[in-house]
Design an enzyme around this catalytic site. Structure first.
Site, PDB file in Angstrom:
ATOM      1  N   GLU A  38       3.693   9.160  -1.322  1.00 27.96           N
ATOM      2  CA  GLU A  38       2.280   9.029  -1.663  1.00 27.96           C
ATOM      3  C   GLU A  38       1.687  10.320  -2.216  1.00 27.96           C
ATOM      4  O   GLU A  38       0.848  10.287  -3.111  1.00 27.96           O
ATOM      5  CB  GLU A  38       1.515   8.581  -0.419  1.00 27.96           C
ATOM      6  CG  GLU A  38       0.017   8.517  -0.574  1.00 27.96           C
ATOM      7  CD  GLU A  38      -0.684   8.137   0.715  1.00 27.96           C
ATOM      8  OE1 GLU A  38      -1.926   8.144   0.731  1.00 27.96           O
ATOM      9  OE2 GLU A  38       0.013   7.838   1.722  1.00 27.96           O
ATOM     10  N   ARG A  53      -0.465   4.136  17.163  1.00 33.14           N
ATOM     11  CA  ARG A  53      -0.541   5.272  16.240  1.00 33.14           C
ATOM     12  C   ARG A  53      -1.615   6.266  16.667  1.00 33.14           C
ATOM     13  O   ARG A  53      -2.712   5.879  17.078  1.00 33.14           O
ATOM     14  CB  ARG A  53      -0.828   4.800  14.817  1.00 33.14           C
ATOM     15  CG  ARG A  53       0.312   4.012  14.198  1.00 33.14           C
ATOM     16  CD  ARG A  53      -0.052   3.535  12.806  1.00 33.14           C
ATOM     17  NE  ARG A  53       0.341   4.488  11.776  1.00 33.14           N
ATOM     18  CZ  ARG A  53      -0.457   4.919  10.817  1.00 33.14           C
ATOM     19  NH1 ARG A  53      -1.711   4.554  10.774  1.00 33.14           N
ATOM     20  NH2 ARG A  53      -0.004   5.737   9.884  1.00 33.14           N
ATOM     21  N   ASP A  87      -1.981  14.276   6.738  1.00 32.98           N
ATOM     22  CA  ASP A  87      -1.594  12.992   6.143  1.00 32.98           C
ATOM     23  C   ASP A  87      -0.442  13.132   5.163  1.00 32.98           C
ATOM     24  O   ASP A  87      -0.647  13.039   3.952  1.00 32.98           O
ATOM     25  CB  ASP A  87      -2.803  12.370   5.436  1.00 32.98           C
ATOM     26  CG  ASP A  87      -2.565  10.917   5.032  1.00 32.98           C
ATOM     27  OD1 ASP A  87      -1.641  10.294   5.564  1.00 32.98           O
ATOM     28  OD2 ASP A  87      -3.335  10.412   4.203  1.00 32.98           O
ATOM     29  N   GLU A 133      -9.861   5.088   9.816  1.00 30.58           N
ATOM     30  CA  GLU A 133     -10.158   4.598   8.474  1.00 30.58           C
ATOM     31  C   GLU A 133     -10.813   3.211   8.510  1.00 30.58           C
ATOM     32  O   GLU A 133     -10.508   2.342   7.705  1.00 30.58           O
ATOM     33  CB  GLU A 133      -8.886   4.583   7.626  1.00 30.58           C
ATOM     34  CG  GLU A 133      -8.292   5.969   7.426  1.00 30.58           C
ATOM     35  CD  GLU A 133      -7.065   5.982   6.542  1.00 30.58           C
ATOM     36  OE1 GLU A 133      -6.963   6.889   5.709  1.00 30.58           O
ATOM     37  OE2 GLU A 133      -6.203   5.097   6.695  1.00 30.58           O
ATOM     38  N   ARG A 187     -10.501  18.142  10.363  1.00 27.41           N
ATOM     39  CA  ARG A 187      -9.811  16.852  10.473  1.00 27.41           C
ATOM     40  C   ARG A 187      -8.471  16.988  11.189  1.00 27.41           C
ATOM     41  O   ARG A 187      -8.049  16.102  11.922  1.00 27.41           O
ATOM     42  CB  ARG A 187      -9.602  16.263   9.081  1.00 27.41           C
ATOM     43  CG  ARG A 187      -8.765  15.007   9.070  1.00 27.41           C
ATOM     44  CD  ARG A 187      -8.545  14.505   7.657  1.00 27.41           C
ATOM     45  NE  ARG A 187      -7.517  13.477   7.616  1.00 27.41           N
ATOM     46  CZ  ARG A 187      -7.057  12.934   6.501  1.00 27.41           C
ATOM     47  NH1 ARG A 187      -7.565  13.279   5.338  1.00 27.41           N
ATOM     48  NH2 ARG A 187      -6.106  12.004   6.545  1.00 27.41           N
ATOM     49  N   TRP A 238     -13.323  14.025   2.925  1.00 31.24           N
ATOM     50  CA  TRP A 238     -12.784  13.236   1.829  1.00 31.24           C
ATOM     51  C   TRP A 238     -12.539  14.099   0.595  1.00 31.24           C
ATOM     52  O   TRP A 238     -11.886  13.662  -0.345  1.00 31.24           O
ATOM     53  CB  TRP A 238     -13.756  12.109   1.454  1.00 31.24           C
ATOM     54  CG  TRP A 238     -13.841  10.998   2.455  1.00 31.24           C
ATOM     55  CD1 TRP A 238     -13.081  10.842   3.579  1.00 31.24           C
ATOM     56  CD2 TRP A 238     -14.740   9.880   2.420  1.00 31.24           C
ATOM     57  NE1 TRP A 238     -13.460   9.698   4.260  1.00 31.24           N
ATOM     58  CE2 TRP A 238     -14.481   9.089   3.565  1.00 31.24           C
ATOM     59  CE3 TRP A 238     -15.752   9.484   1.544  1.00 31.24           C
ATOM     60  CZ2 TRP A 238     -15.186   7.921   3.848  1.00 31.24           C
ATOM     61  CZ3 TRP A 238     -16.454   8.311   1.829  1.00 31.24           C
ATOM     62  CH2 TRP A 238     -16.173   7.545   2.958  1.00 31.24           C
ATOM     63  N   GLU A 291       0.839  -1.191   0.000  1.00 32.41           N
ATOM     64  CA  GLU A 291       0.000   0.000   0.000  1.00 32.41           C
ATOM     65  C   GLU A 291       0.878   1.247   0.000  1.00 32.41           C
ATOM     66  O   GLU A 291       1.783   1.386   0.817  1.00 32.41           O
ATOM     67  CB  GLU A 291      -0.910  -0.003   1.229  1.00 32.41           C
ATOM     68  CG  GLU A 291      -1.906   1.133   1.242  1.00 32.41           C
ATOM     69  CD  GLU A 291      -2.967   0.979   2.319  1.00 32.41           C
ATOM     70  OE1 GLU A 291      -3.616   1.989   2.649  1.00 32.41           O
ATOM     71  OE2 GLU A 291      -3.142  -0.142   2.830  1.00 32.41           O
TER      72      GLU A 291
END
Length: 707
Positions: A399, A330, A371, A297, A342, A548, A173
């Site tokens: 990412e 975490r 993130d 998540e 967020r 999102w 991932e």
């Protein structure tokens, strides 16, 4: 002998190689340095025989043979290199100050043992000797010599860990370097020699732990067959000072144990985890412990049972404590519980738990509050939980920074975060929180989400290797600095020649900032296309949950752009220290690189350059694209000095990056213009296509995004 050295010396007609050897290439040094090494390096002698000592000696023999351009014979009359721990009788007689080195520090120096003048690599443990051996080789690879050598170093951070987001089916991932390095199907029977090379590379930069499986864990990773597979890897890694850890799925007692609950306060659940931990330690006596992603998540966790994160972490900590294990819990808790902002969620959930975690729990906090964006302010939890050890988590894989095909050296990003002042206590930086020096913690750590896969060059490109390297070096010492690390990496990866190192380092040092410029200027964040995060998508607004959608993060409208985190907005700045919050409350005193992270500002607001916000954004987009073009020119000029295989792959990827940087610039400008109704500044090239064209682009099979 010198003729052999000359043949192997640096020439401007380099030969092809595939990058497999990373920074441990050990190619022959320039003639003068190689001759000095032939003169000063004799046999490698171990004063004790352990697997780790043997690994250190083998590495030195390999390295010196390669760097000198000639095999080292057993009867060499040159002064020896001695590997010995502090308890060796001859070392004791030297009265060296070795106690401060701790368990992993080292000292490399020229000494006299009896009538012999030798290079001594010593430490309190054989692991320290191993790290000292790699330090000696790094010294030689970067132009140093053995005469008058004096190297001393001790790690400032205890746990220096790679997090592999590898799934049991081989998919990685957010990985962009091929399939998983771990061949679970053939383990534990076949132990690929590549596992040893992985351990060598990590030991060379001081990494001492690896989490084998994805934080989005499957319970099967804790079954007996997979424990045996992990044990096989642990056996390979152990001589190199590397412990293995496993990501644990919190609901495993239900899925594997047949229990009806995973409530951390249920005695049956605690007993199941204790039995499972005992089972693991029977196979892996030095198992490091568990990494847990919980209630984020969609992952299960203690909040499913109205328990706290501390309840969950402490239950697992009790299970591994008798074996000396730890729990890395975490703080990435991305759920629907804080829709206002967020970025506030982790602080909201974890700050009240300060001091409530067991002594063998360390809370793993991402470098920023959202993130792994190209740029984020440091996470407000750093400095806000003085009674709790906090372990910083960086993402080495890119990412959100263009995947493997964009050259983005992350050393400046790591250094930027680590050097940030929390203003909670005098002189406190994020690095001092991480290394425990201000708050007095001895359990300290840095984690990096690995960018490693089965590609021959390990990381998807040569320059991605630098991010793995920089993470390890900064985890050992967060104060080393991005530029010195880049210089030593370039010297080891290409050649210790200024005509190569200088332009390579110049490319690297501005590369991450260029990505910020053409993706997220002035503090924008999360404007990537959703799911795979490949390419621009600032227009996305139709996903189920507000956070999102990229529009949630930039809040662009006719009046302005940016997320208001002051009192008139989410008041996210209140999570920082009062002194820092006061600075961030005013756009005039907020660093412009983070302006739109903290403020919604007018398009016509004047910035320090004298340009308006809109003109400054356009300027930054253009600057980012131009920097990539400059990198291409610099790399083209290096073609005679770099082997053809690595040069060609990098040149190709720089072409991809330049094309995609322009795509980012054009698509973003087309969208912002549709929102603000403003024209581009005079002389600015318009986007190549209209907004509808950019919105129509689809990439359903982008890599690193498991379906």
């Amino acid at each position: 002998m010198l003729a052999i050295v000359a043949i192997f010396g640096l020439t401007r007609s380099a030969y092809a190689e595939d990058g497999y050897d990373l920074w441990l290439r050990y190619h022959a040094l320039p003639t003068a340095n190689a001759a000095a090494l032939v003169r000063d390096a004799g046999t490698v002698e171990m004063r004790s025989d352990t697997p780790t000592m043997r690994a250190a000696a083998a590495e030195l023999r390999r390295g010196i043979a390669g760097l000198s351009g000639t095999p080292r014979s057993a009867d060499s009359r040159a002064p020896a290199i001695i590997l010995a721990t502090a308890t060796d009788r001859d070392v004791v007689a030297l009265h060296l100050p070795l106690a401060p080195l701790g368990e992993e520090g080292y000292r490399v120096s020229r000494v006299s043992l009896g009538k012999r003048h030798v290079t001594l690599v010593t430490a309190n443990t054989d692991r320290g000797v191993l790290y000292g051996s790699f330090a000696l080789l790094r010294h030689l690879q970067t132009g140093g010599t053995l005469d008058r050598i004096d190297l001393t170093s001790t790690p400032r951070v205890k746990l220096r860990v790679l997090n592999h987001w590898d799934n049991l089916d081989g998919v990685v991932e957010r990985g962009y370097a091929g399939a998983s390095l771990w061949d679970w199907w053939t383990l534990p029977d076949f132990r690929d020699p590549r596992y040893t090379d992985y351990a060598r590379a990590n030991a060379s930069i001081g990494i001492n732990g690896t989490v084998l499986n994805n934080v989005n864990a499957k319970a099967e990773s804790l079954t007996a067959p997979y424990i045996a597979k992990a044990a096989a890897l642990a056996d390979v890694f152990r001589p190199y000072g590397i412990k293995v850890y496993l990501s644990a799925r919190f609901s495993a007692p239900i899925e594997l144990g047949g229990l009806k609950t995973a409530d951390p306060l249920d005695p049956q659940v605690a007993a199941w985890w204790k039995a499972k931990s005992d089972e693991i330690y029977r196979s892996i006596p030095d198992f490091g412990g568990f990494l847990v992603k919980a209630n984020s998540e969609g992952q299960p966790g203690p909040r499913d049972y109205h328990r706290s994160h501390a309840d969950g972490a402490n239950m697992l900590a009790a299970a591994v404590r008798p074996h000396g294990g730890i729990v890395m819990w975490r703080a990435f808790v991305y759920a629907e519980t804080d829709p206002e902002d967020r970025a506030k969620q982790a602080y909201t959930e974890f700050k009240p738990l300060d001091g409530k975690f067991a002594s063998n729990v360390i809370v793993q906090v991402k470098n920023g509050a959202i993130d792994f964006q190209p740029r984020e302010p440091f996470h407000p939890l750093f400095g806000a939980m003085p009674k709790t050890p906090l372990m910083i988590e960086f993402q080495i894989t890119k990412e959100y920074l263009g995947f493997a095909t964009h050259l983005a050296y992350l050393g400046p990003m790591f250094a930027e975060t680590l050097g940030s002042e929390t203003m909670q206590r005098p002189g406190e930086t994020v690095a001092k929180v991480v290394d425990g020096s201000v708050e007095g913690h001895t359990l300290t750590g840095m984690a990096g989400v690995a960018n490693i896969g089965r590609d021959r060059d390990w990381a998807g490109s040569t320059f991605n290797q630098a991010n793995w390297y920089a993470f390890g070096r900064m985890a050992w010492d967060p104060t080393l600095g991005a530029a010195p690390i880049a210089r030593e990496w370039a010297a080891m990866t290409f050649a210790p020649a200024p005509e190569i190192i200088d332009p390579v380092v110049a490319m690297m040092m501005g590369s991450r900032e260029a990505v910020v410029d053409y993706m997220t200027p002035l503090g924008l964040a999360h404007v990537m296309a959703t799911g795979h995060h490949y390419g621009p998508g600032p227009w996305v607004a139709d996903l189920k949950r507000p956070e999102w959608n990229p529009v949630y993060y930039h809040r662009a409208d006719k009046a302005g752009i940016g997320f208001d985190r002051t009192r008139t907005g989410s008041n996210g700045i209140a999570q920082y220290s009062p002194a820092l919050a006061r600075r961030l409350a005013d756009p005039a005193t907020t660093p412009e690189r983070e302006l739109l992270w903290f403020h919604h500002v007018a398009w016509d607001r004047r910035l320090a350059s004298g340009r308006t916000t809109w003109a400054e954004m356009v300027h930054d987009y253009d600057r980012g694209v131009a920097y990539v073009a400059d990198m291409r020119r610099a790399w083209d000029a290096l073609k005679p000095d770099i082997d053809s295989e690595r040069w060609t792959k990098t040149a190709t990827y720089l072409g991809v990056q330049q094309r995609e940087a322009k795509w980012w610039r054009d698509a973003s400008l087309a969208y912002w213009m549709s929102v603000n109704g403003l024209a581009l500044p005079a002389g600015t090239a318009p986007p190549e296509h209209d907004l509808a064209w950019y919105k129509a682009q689809r990439f359903p099979d982008a890599p690193g995004n498991p379906q």
